[in-house]
Scaffold this motif. Sequence first.
Motif, PDB file in Angstrom:
ATOM      1  N   GLU A  92     -10.673  29.550 -16.505  1.00 53.67           N
ATOM      2  CA  GLU A  92      -9.890  30.132 -15.407  1.00 53.67           C
ATOM      3  C   GLU A  92      -8.466  29.598 -15.366  1.00 53.67           C
ATOM      4  N   ILE A  93      -8.241  28.577 -16.155  1.00 52.72           N
ATOM      5  CA  ILE A  93      -6.946  27.896 -16.064  1.00 52.72           C
ATOM      6  C   ILE A  93      -5.788  28.853 -16.294  1.00 52.72           C
ATOM      7  N   ARG A  94      -5.928  29.638 -17.334  1.00 56.94           N
ATOM      8  CA  ARG A  94      -4.802  30.499 -17.725  1.00 56.94           C
ATOM      9  C   ARG A  94      -4.392  31.442 -16.593  1.00 56.94           C
ATOM     10  N   GLU A  95      -5.370  32.101 -16.069  1.00 56.49           N
ATOM     11  CA  GLU A  95      -5.051  33.073 -15.019  1.00 56.49           C
ATOM     12  C   GLU A  95      -4.483  32.399 -13.778  1.00 56.49           C
ATOM     13  N   VAL A  96      -5.125  31.305 -13.430  1.00 53.26           N
ATOM     14  CA  VAL A  96      -4.700  30.612 -12.215  1.00 53.26           C
ATOM     15  C   VAL A  96      -3.265  30.108 -12.370  1.00 53.26           C
ATOM     16  N   LEU A  97      -3.007  29.528 -13.511  1.00 53.03           N
ATOM     17  CA  LEU A  97      -1.662  28.984 -13.716  1.00 53.03           C
ATOM     18  C   LEU A  97      -0.608  30.084 -13.808  1.00 53.03           C
ATOM     19  N   ARG A  98      -0.966  31.113 -14.514  1.00 49.40           N
ATOM     20  CA  ARG A  98      -0.016  32.235 -14.597  1.00 49.40           C
ATOM     21  C   ARG A  98       0.340  32.739 -13.209  1.00 49.40           C
ATOM     22  N   CYS A  99      -0.706  32.931 -12.442  1.00 53.37           N
ATOM     23  CA  CYS A  99      -0.516  33.479 -11.106  1.00 53.37           C
ATOM     24  C   CYS A  99       0.408  32.593 -10.276  1.00 53.37           C
ATOM     25  N   ILE A 100       0.123  31.304 -10.305  1.00 51.97           N
ATOM     26  CA  ILE A 100       0.905  30.396  -9.469  1.00 51.97           C
ATOM     27  C   ILE A 100       2.336  30.257  -9.994  1.00 51.97           C
ATOM     28  N   LEU A 101       2.439  30.017 -11.287  1.00 48.16           N
ATOM     29  CA  LEU A 101       3.770  29.776 -11.850  1.00 48.16           C
ATOM     30  C   LEU A 101       4.671  31.005 -11.699  1.00 48.16           C
ATOM     31  N   HIS A 102       4.109  32.151 -11.990  1.00 45.29           N
ATOM     32  CA  HIS A 102       4.937  33.354 -11.874  1.00 45.29           C
ATOM     33  C   HIS A 102       5.332  33.631 -10.425  1.00 45.29           C
ATOM     34  N   THR A 103       4.405  33.365  -9.538  1.00 41.41           N
ATOM     35  CA  THR A 103       4.726  33.607  -8.127  1.00 41.41           C
ATOM     36  C   THR A 103       5.887  32.716  -7.685  1.00 41.41           C
ATOM     37  N   VAL A 112       5.763  39.569  -2.308  1.00 44.24           N
ATOM     38  CA  VAL A 112       4.521  38.909  -2.722  1.00 44.24           C
ATOM     39  C   VAL A 112       3.468  39.048  -1.624  1.00 44.24           C
ATOM     40  N   MET A 113       3.933  38.931  -0.419  1.00 41.69           N
ATOM     41  CA  MET A 113       3.024  38.954   0.727  1.00 41.69           C
ATOM     42  C   MET A 113       2.254  40.275   0.832  1.00 41.69           C
ATOM     43  N   VAL A 114       2.954  41.357   0.674  1.00 42.32           N
ATOM     44  CA  VAL A 114       2.284  42.653   0.831  1.00 42.32           C
ATOM     45  C   VAL A 114       1.145  42.800  -0.174  1.00 42.32           C
ATOM     46  N   ARG A 115       1.252  42.057  -1.251  1.00 42.90           N
ATOM     47  CA  ARG A 115       0.211  42.145  -2.266  1.00 42.90           C
ATOM     48  C   ARG A 115      -0.944  41.182  -2.016  1.00 42.90           C
ATOM     49  N   LEU A 116      -0.731  40.297  -1.107  1.00 36.04           N
ATOM     50  CA  LEU A 116      -1.798  39.336  -0.819  1.00 36.04           C
ATOM     51  C   LEU A 116      -2.680  39.786   0.341  1.00 36.04           C
ATOM     52  N   GLU A 128      -7.567  39.213 -13.778  1.00 35.14           N
ATOM     53  CA  GLU A 128      -8.815  39.776 -14.272  1.00 35.14           C
ATOM     54  C   GLU A 128     -10.025  39.109 -13.639  1.00 35.14           C
ATOM     55  N   LEU A 129      -9.872  37.858 -13.349  1.00 30.73           N
ATOM     56  CA  LEU A 129     -11.019  37.128 -12.810  1.00 30.73           C
ATOM     57  C   LEU A 129     -11.097  37.216 -11.298  1.00 30.73           C
ATOM     58  N   PHE A 130      -9.991  37.486 -10.699  1.00 25.98           N
ATOM     59  CA  PHE A 130      -9.956  37.484  -9.234  1.00 25.98           C
ATOM     60  C   PHE A 130      -9.296  38.765  -8.734  1.00 25.98           C
ATOM     61  N   GLU A 131      -9.662  39.070  -7.537  1.00 25.47           N
ATOM     62  CA  GLU A 131      -9.052  40.259  -6.932  1.00 25.47           C
ATOM     63  C   GLU A 131      -7.725  39.874  -6.292  1.00 25.47           C
ATOM     64  N   ILE A 132      -6.841  39.497  -7.124  1.00 28.13           N
ATOM     65  CA  ILE A 132      -5.534  39.062  -6.642  1.00 28.13           C
ATOM     66  C   ILE A 132      -4.464  39.711  -7.506  1.00 28.13           C
ATOM     67  N   THR A 133      -3.434  40.134  -6.845  1.00 22.24           N
ATOM     68  CA  THR A 133      -2.296  40.670  -7.568  1.00 22.24           C
ATOM     69  C   THR A 133      -1.113  39.748  -7.342  1.00 22.24           C
ATOM     70  N   TYR A 134      -0.501  39.337  -8.410  1.00 20.81           N
ATOM     71  CA  TYR A 134       0.691  38.523  -8.249  1.00 20.81           C
ATOM     72  C   TYR A 134       1.873  39.272  -8.855  1.00 20.81           C
ATOM     73  N   VAL A 135       3.025  38.713  -8.667  1.00 26.34           N
ATOM     74  CA  VAL A 135       4.230  39.425  -9.088  1.00 26.34           C
ATOM     75  C   VAL A 135       4.987  38.593 -10.113  1.00 26.34           C
TER      76      VAL A 135
END
Lengths: 629, 216
Positions: free
Chosen positions: B17-28, A196-200, B46-53
């Motif tokens: 923004e709720i959906r994206e934010v929650l998805r990002c946090i919960l999945h992480t 996860v970190m490498v992606r942040l 889509e809304l932020f330049e963030i990639t989560y896993v």
Amino acid sequence: MSSSHNRSNNNNSEGAKAEQIIFEFFAKSLHIILESRTPFMSSRNFSGDQMICSPSSSSSSSSSVRPRDKWFNLALRECPAALESFDIGRRSSLEPLVVDVVLVVRPLVGDQMNLSAKRELIRNFSEKEYQSGWNSDQDELGCETKNEQIIERWVVQYDNRKIRESVTTSSRRSSSSNKLQLMYKKATLLLRSLFVMVRLLPAYKIFRELNSSGQIFKFKLVPRVPSIVEPFTRREEAEMQKFSFTPVETICGRLCLSVLYRSLSDVSCEHSTPMSPTFITDYVGSPLADPLKRFPSLPLSYGSPPLLPFQRRHSWSFDRHKASPPSVSCSPSPTRSDSHALVSHPCTRHLPPHPSEIPTGRRKESYPEEYSAYQDFSPPLSPSAPIQAVPRGITRTESAPVRIPAPTFQSKQNIVAPNPHLKLSRHASLKPVRNFGPGESGPAVDKLFLYGRDDFRKHSGVRPSSNSSPGISFSRSSSRSFQEDFDDPDFPCPFDVEYDDITDRSSRPGSFDHRGDMHEPLESSGSFPKKSQDAAVGALVKMLKKAPPLRQDVSESSIPEICWNNNNKPARAQEIAVASITASGLALTSKTTADALEELRSYKEMKNHLLLSQSTSNPSSVTTSPFDV
Amino acid sequence: MNCEVCQLKELEVESFEIREVLRCILHTIVFHRALGLIRPKDIDLELFEITYVQCGEIEVEKKIDEKIDQFISWIEKHPNKKSQICLSFYEVKSKQPSWFTNKIERLYWEQWYINLNVLQPTKSPVGKSHHSKLVMDPGEASEERSSRRTLLEQSLQDVLFQIIKFVNEKKDHVPPINDGVIYCPFEITIPSSSDSAFGMDMFKRILHSGHPSMLG
């Protein structure tokens, strides 16, 4: 006795297991890091819905579970780079594994951009915005000292020194197999975090940009596993942020993982702007880029390198404006070329690089690395290619996501007279330059700078003033300096071509013009016998057009030449041409662009007239044209 | 087994923004607790330049999306409220059958509290928050909005870092990896129709787990 023996056996096997876990931890960490920093090799394409990589590798990795995937229950995409750089045989687990993620800015492409920008500037000297853009580029360029920057340093380390005691005490509480399990679980958790970190981290944004778009960039990410790690200076280290993962305790030590990374402002703000499409406009149908197109055809049609200028010039004028027949456009006058630029050159085409596109800052000077072993950097640079042409070739090739075979390089090598100096520096540039410190640079790099960057720096002071006047004198002085710096009498003509292309002849100062103009007519005259009559006439027209700049007296003198030509007495044309060239060289007129266009128009008429008369004239007299004399 | 609790930094989000934010946090978070063999899947917001896993398990994705849907519909009915979503990981243990119960017992070993402050939507109707991109009119994107977005992006990133740090610091309480178990069982608790119901839900859960320490 036997129980103690068993225990020691168990310890041994557990030790071996622990060692294997440690080893695999190293390998997996490396894999995770490389996978997320090596463009076109990430798990971003893992699911197969975004297939950037080859479909086969992706599908294979998604369908089957490789043994290595089972380690830490983390199936990663195949990443050969990870395996290559992780030398199993030589590494000791005690040795820290360092992965540097280096942001490499492609300097020559950048310089090429500057060259192009300069030419654009000259073409568009009436457009102030280009001037300002260029100037600021220049300023930036002037500050540039490195083109390489370590933006991340990952350190995976097995530390077996300090923890030994505490571990041994704690190990008494739980069985060693449990300890192994615990260690494995913690390592798994750590690797999840790492994933996860490498992606942040900011570098991932760069990676993402590089990976997701088909655009070309002036930078790339190069993950390296250096055998000798250059420590950061205190200043460098202070500039970076550190994140240390909580170490994983093992039987006799602990696994440590940390990263030093540059902050977002350091990395992305500086480098995200080159994603502008201005880069691409450079190669799509741009007259600046088009000359390359004609390279392969050159030897076939003429086989005469000196004709290169004509051919190249012709190439884009003809390609873009199909109206002109080849025989005529073989020798378009520079004035005409310029008119193309002025008239048909859209503002959007090849904008000078934005200031922020120009790399600045603490990058290491390593042009060579640039060219060595970069996967999507397929076409090798032609060592003898002129500096103008080569980077453009790079631009073209890189511009497409798919590799474009570039036969032009081959043919170009044949055509262009080799320049030992350039060759040397190009060859040298292929050497790794890791030895060069941040401040120093090897001779090859110096050489490269000599014409690649330092020249611009040298002339950066000149530019504004030259821009304020039609902005021409700079180009000349710059090209002159190229010549002087190399002191190479055989310096290939493409330089002349380029500057001939880009410079309004009417405003050329004599010093450079003299040389350049002397060059071309002689070349063209030398190749006359090989050409058709039309071509010969065209060449003559070209000479005539070139000869008189915007001076009335000189242009008048060209009229008789045409008459002579019509009277089938062109033998003297060369003399006249040379004479008029000299005149044009000395002609420091201050005519406006409108005048030039006006004159061009009259030349066109003359040419048409000439061609008409040529076609209607006696064929026998044409064939006995005294060009051969 | 102690139950570790992580209170994540509060995020100020607009409803879309709720959906994206929650998805990002919960999945992480779930990714960190998916200790079986997984194939990670990168998702770009889509809304932020963030990639989560994501851990790549469809059930997980489904479950998370369902809960987010529920949460969003709850938010629509209760706008302008600070709300909390709880992601709890548990172990399943079959309770000793007795006259009182023979249920399966859930032993909660970790709880994550996602704190959201849902701001009043300024322009776009709340109901369309699912498709934020469509709702967002780029022409209307004011400077203020973009700066707010940047702030939220940074905050979201901070939250992700917070997750990583927590995961790193607290490892002992995580149950051992079981073969064949891809991810640790989890539940997502959102405020139900009323706050009291949410409290009730929590109370029930506490009763089930029998860990009063969770209250903290």
